[in-house]
Structure formats: structure tokens, C-alpha cells
Design an enzyme around this catalytic site. Structure first.
Site, mmCIF file in Angstrom:
data_model
loop_
_atom_site.group_PDB
_atom_site.id
_atom_site.type_symbol
_atom_site.label_atom_id
_atom_site.label_comp_id
_atom_site.label_asym_id
_atom_site.label_seq_id
_atom_site.Cartn_x
_atom_site.Cartn_y
_atom_site.Cartn_z
ATOM 1 N N GLU A 71 63.629 71.433 29.638
ATOM 2 C CA GLU A 71 63.692 71.177 31.157
ATOM 3 C C GLU A 71 62.056 70.827 31.237
ATOM 4 O O GLU A 71 61.079 71.880 30.818
ATOM 5 C CB GLU A 71 63.951 72.468 31.874
ATOM 6 C CG GLU A 71 64.154 72.480 33.121
ATOM 7 C CD GLU A 71 64.533 73.563 33.971
ATOM 8 O OE1 GLU A 71 65.115 73.430 34.913
ATOM 9 O OE2 GLU A 71 63.956 74.922 33.376
ATOM 10 N N CYS A 122 65.687 72.877 39.535
ATOM 11 C CA CYS A 122 66.377 73.420 38.295
ATOM 12 C C CYS A 122 67.757 72.696 37.885
ATOM 13 O O CYS A 122 68.149 72.294 36.800
ATOM 14 C CB CYS A 122 66.891 75.029 38.284
ATOM 15 S SG CYS A 122 67.435 75.460 39.770
ATOM 16 N N GLU A 126 69.843 83.334 37.444
ATOM 17 C CA GLU A 126 70.092 81.459 37.606
ATOM 18 C C GLU A 126 68.673 81.213 36.909
ATOM 19 O O GLU A 126 67.782 81.281 37.263
ATOM 20 C CB GLU A 126 70.203 81.373 39.231
ATOM 21 C CG GLU A 126 70.535 79.809 39.358
ATOM 22 C CD GLU A 126 69.683 78.983 39.494
ATOM 23 O OE1 GLU A 126 69.159 78.379 38.448
ATOM 24 O OE2 GLU A 126 69.020 79.042 40.680
ATOM 25 N N LYS A 150 60.499 90.518 45.223
ATOM 26 C CA LYS A 150 59.399 90.044 44.667
ATOM 27 C C LYS A 150 59.148 88.423 44.563
ATOM 28 O O LYS A 150 60.057 87.901 43.839
ATOM 29 C CB LYS A 150 59.091 90.599 43.329
ATOM 30 C CG LYS A 150 57.711 90.340 42.438
ATOM 31 C CD LYS A 150 57.806 90.205 40.934
ATOM 32 C CE LYS A 150 57.679 88.705 40.767
ATOM 33 N NZ LYS A 150 56.659 87.874 41.144
#
Length: 473
Positions: A379, A279, A245, A170
Site C-alpha cells: 500500500e 485505503c 479496518e 483517540k
């Protein structure tokens, strides 16, 4: 205009059960770039059932058969280079040079590397009279993010197929084009029906259905912490394995003896590259107080010289952010920095001059940042650098580790022994010293709230293997 109105299930392109179609827009223009079919829970059930049927035979294939399959996939991937590059540029807004040199190249590496890993991987070991076997775990649900739409599906798929698992992929709702090209590559390579399946759709629907499905044995998820919590909660009902992750707020520790040109190159590659949508971006830059002005003298001219604009135009360094929502998020954090009293050195709110359409953002540098500020702790996922000064290396290490994340770290210093010592003390899964070349086959993953498990290479393949002990053999 791209038209992808079918899902790839059980070796064929099939109409989705619900028939919902999503229009996607080009991040650089805001214009509609394609229409993509979205699946539903019934499509997940079809795909998982196909994968479960195929697992019976595929899990029994030999090492040599899987190596040959991965090599065919890699050859097909390489032949479709231009298509993959155009797909990444269309969905992500990434400059073509970066789409080719990083996104496509890293995806290709995954299939080549998985074939190499298989050649020497030890599936059976003998410990005296005890035999320890590594066997494919079953059906793997792969849920991937939008910021690396070629690499992430390739890396997860390559490891799962190498292990002998079957797959339901997906991709991110915002970036499905490259995964559709990947499915076409799989079909052309002769991947057996049901071994690889592609179901596009919303994470809240497809991700939940895959994670909770009793016939899915392992979920590999890359994305946000909030979405990972939903995945893990759904998966807990059947006690299936979940590898994640997640995000990062990675430090770059610039040591007192550092070559500042190397430090700036690191920032330009891993923070400003991909429009900051990385990331592992070194978004917290730790600089000795006495070298701050010197660092800015090297950094700022290079940041301000970045060519921002049309990702299809030669020489463009930075394209747009992927969506209007992400643009608003980055604007929010820039304003947070200003409101907290950080000093704006370059960049700031709004769009670059002359770029009114699309989701373009100014690469931004703040100084006067303290590690308790929101821009130093959350973030941002955009090209926003928080420069934090320090007075001792011990203080720098403490600041580097003062975060709930632990995905990556960066160290710049002339004395390699000192740089390695600092690297050894950074609580992160991946640390780069002096802008060393990235290794797309080394174990990838993080500490703390950056997730659990590892991807790529032998460690990545192990996520799709179960351990069996056989006595009396």
C-alpha cells in the site's frame, strides 16, 4: 493559529495530567498551524472511568432518547459545517471542495443514518420460548486514522452511541482538529457527562493504554496493520473484542467492453482523490492488453490536467500529502517502481513545478507493472497507479485476488451481468461497478489482512452490542 490545550473528559475541557503540547504544521505550507495537548495514561484512566460511570445510566436509555440525542448531534454537526471543513483542510491539506463534499458530508451522514437505524433495529427477538437480546457491550475505545479525520470519528461514535455504549475517542495524532470540533458539537448537543470523551495523544501511548485497559470492553481501530497488531496484542490480555479496518491494494478490473471514460472517472475519484490517501484506492488497474494504449489516451490527459496546489484556492483538485514522512514514503515507492523496470507514463519523483513548499506530489502512472512488483503489492497511500495488462478475464480475476488485502474492488464493463460476475469473484468487502455512487451507510470492512468486523449502518452498530439469551421469559 489553533490552540487546543485541553482534553474533553467527563463533560468538561480539562488540563492533561502531563501537559505535553504538540505543534502541528499545515501540509500545504509547512508552517505551524496549531498546538494540541497530548494526553497520557493517567488521562486515559480518567476518561475510561468517566465512561464507565456514565455507562450505567446511558446504557439504560430508551431507543427514543438515543434517537433524539443523535438527531441533536447531527443538527449541531450541520451547523458547524464551515468549522469542520476548515479543520479537515488545515490538518489534512484536502481541497476545501473535497473537505465539504466528501469528508464533512460523510461524517454528517453517519449521525443521520444511525438515528434511522435505531428506529427499526430489533434489540429483542423471540425464538419460541427463548428470548435473544442485543445489549450495549460497555465502554468503547475508538482509534481513528488521519486520512478521513471527520468520517471515521463520526462513524464509530454514531454507531457506539446508537448501541448505548459510552466512548473514549483517540483521533490520529496528525489530524486531531476535526475531532476537537466534534467534541464541541457533542458538548453543545447536551451529550451527558462521560458518554463521549476525547483524549488526543500518541498511538503508542494512548492506543496501548486504551487497548489494554480492563474497563474498556471493545476497541474499534482503523489504521495500519502494524498498529493493529499492537492493539490486538494489548487487547488480548483482557479478551476484549477488537474490530479493525486496515489497508488495501484494491484492483480496478477494466473489462474488454468497458467504457474507458467511466474507468478513468473511477481512478480520478478513488485513486487521485484525497491525494491517494484512501485505503480503498484502486491502485492496481487491470486493463485488457489490446486496450492499453486506448486507455492511456483517455487517462493521461486528465491526470496531467489536475490542478495541484493551495487547498484553499477554488478549483484545486489535489492538495499535498499530510506530512513530510508520507511524502518520503511515496517518493520511495515511485523509485521502487522505476528500479523494478516499470514504465513511467506521467508524474514521477519530486514535487510539481512551482510547489517547493508543502508536501506536494506528482500524480504518477506506471505501465509495464507485474503483480509481483513491490508497487503492486504494498500500500503506497499516494496518487500512484500501477497499470497491469491481462489477456483473459480469468487471468484478471486471478491477478485481482493475488494480494494479502481484500478491502475493495472496482469493475468497469458495459455488460452488467459480466461485470457482476467478476464482482462476485473479487475477494473484497466492497466492490463498486461502473463508478456507482458510494453508500456511506453500507457495511464497510474487508477480507484477509484488510481487517475484521464492519462499520456503518446496522452492521456497524452490531460491533458494539453483546448477545444475551434469556430463558423462561
Amino acid at each position: 493559529m489553533r490552540e487546543y490545550t485541553k482534553l474533553y473528559i467527563d463533560g468538561a475541557w480539562r488540563e492533561p495530567e502531563q501537559g505535553t503540547v504538540l505543534e502541528l504544521t499545515d501540509p500545504a505550507t509547512g508552517e505551524v498551524s496549531g498546538r494540541v495537548a497530548l494526553g497520557g495514561e493517567a488521562d486515559v484512566s480518567r476518561a475510561v472511568a468517566a465512561a464507565r460511570r456514565a455507562f450505567v445510566s446511558y446504557s439504560r436509555t430508551s431507543r427514543e432518547e438515543r434517537i433524539a440525542l443523535l438527531e441533536r448531534i447531527a443538527d449541531g454537526y450541520e451547523r458547524r459545517a464551515d468549522d469542520m471543513v476548515e479543520a479537515v483542510t488545515a490538518e489534512l491539506g484536502c481541497p476545501r471542495a473535497l473537505s465539504r463534499g466528501m469528508h464533512f458530508a460523510a461524517g454528517l451522514i453517519q449521525f443521520r443514518a444511525a438515528a434511522e437505524v435505531l428506529k427499526t433495529f430489533e434489540f429483542v427477538s423471540q425464538r419460541g420460548a427463548t428470548q435473544v437480546r442485543k445489549e450495549p457491550i460497555g465502554v468503547a475505545a475508538l482509534i481513528t486514522p488521519w486520512n478521513f479525520p471527520a468520517l471515521q470519528p463520526a462513524g464509530k461514535t454514531a454507531s457506539a452511541l446508537a448501541a448505548g455504549c459510552t466512548v473514549v475517542l483517540k483521533p490520529a495524532q496528525l489530524a486531531p482538529y476535526s475531532s476537537i470540533v466534534l467534541a464541541e458539537i457533542m458538548e453543545a448537543a447536551g451529550v451527558p457527562a462521560g458518554v463521549f470523551n476525547l483524549v488526543n495523544g500518541r498511538g503508542s501511548v494512548i492506543g496501548n493504554a486504551l487497548s489494554s485497559h480492563p474497563d474498556v470492553d471493545v476497541v474499534s481501530f482503523t489504521g495500519s496493520a502494524d498498529a493493529a497488531l499492537q492493539v490486538s496484542t494489548a487487547a488480548a490480555k483482557t479478551s476484549k473484542r477488537v474490530a479493525t479496518e486496515l489497508g488495501g491494494k484494491s484492483p480496478q478490473v477494466i473489462l474488454p467492453d468497458a467504457d474507458l471514460n467511466v474507468a478513468v472517472d473511477t481512478a480520478l475519484t478513488w485513486l487521485m482523490g484525497n491525494t491517494g490517501q484512501i485505503c480503498s484506492a484502486p491502485s492496481r488497474t487491470l486493463v485488457p492488453r489490446e486496450r492499453l494504449e486506448e486507455f492511456l489516451e483517455v487517462l493521461v490527459p486528465q491526470v496531467e490536467s489536475l490542478k495541484i496546489g493551495d487547498p484553499r484556492e477554488d478549483g484545486t483538485h489535489m492538495g499535498p500529502l499530510i506530512s513530510a514522512e508520507q511524502w518520503q514514503t511515496v517518493q520511495h515507492y515511485i523509485q521502487e517502481g522505476l528500479d523494478a523496470g516499470a514504465t513511467l507514463v506521467t508524474g514521477g519523483p519530486g514535487k510539481p513545478d512551482g510547489l517547493d513548499s508543502g508536501h506536494f506530489v506528482k500524480p504518477t502512472v506506471f505501465t509495464g507493472v507485474t503483480n509481483d512488483m513491490t508497487i503492486a503489492q504494498e500500500e503506497i497511500f499516494g496518487p500512484v497507479m500501477s497499470v497491469i495488462t491481462y489477456d483473459s478475464v480469468e487471468e484478471a480475476v486471478g491477478i485481482a485476488n493475488d494480494t494479502r488485502y481484500g478491502l475493495a474492488g472496482y469493475v468497469t464493463g458495459t455488460d452488467l451481468d459480466a461485470a457482476r460476475d467478476v464482482a462476485s469473484r473479487i475477494q473484497a468487502g466492497y466492490v463498486i461497478i461502473n463508478d456507482a455512487e458510494f453508500d456511506w451507510t453500507a457495511p464497510w470492512g474487508g477480507y484477509k489482512e484488510s481487517g475484521n468486523g464492519r462499520e456503518w449502518g446496522p452492521d456497524g452498530m452490531n460491533e458494539y452490542l453483546e448477545t444475551k439469551v434469556v430463558l423462561g421469559s
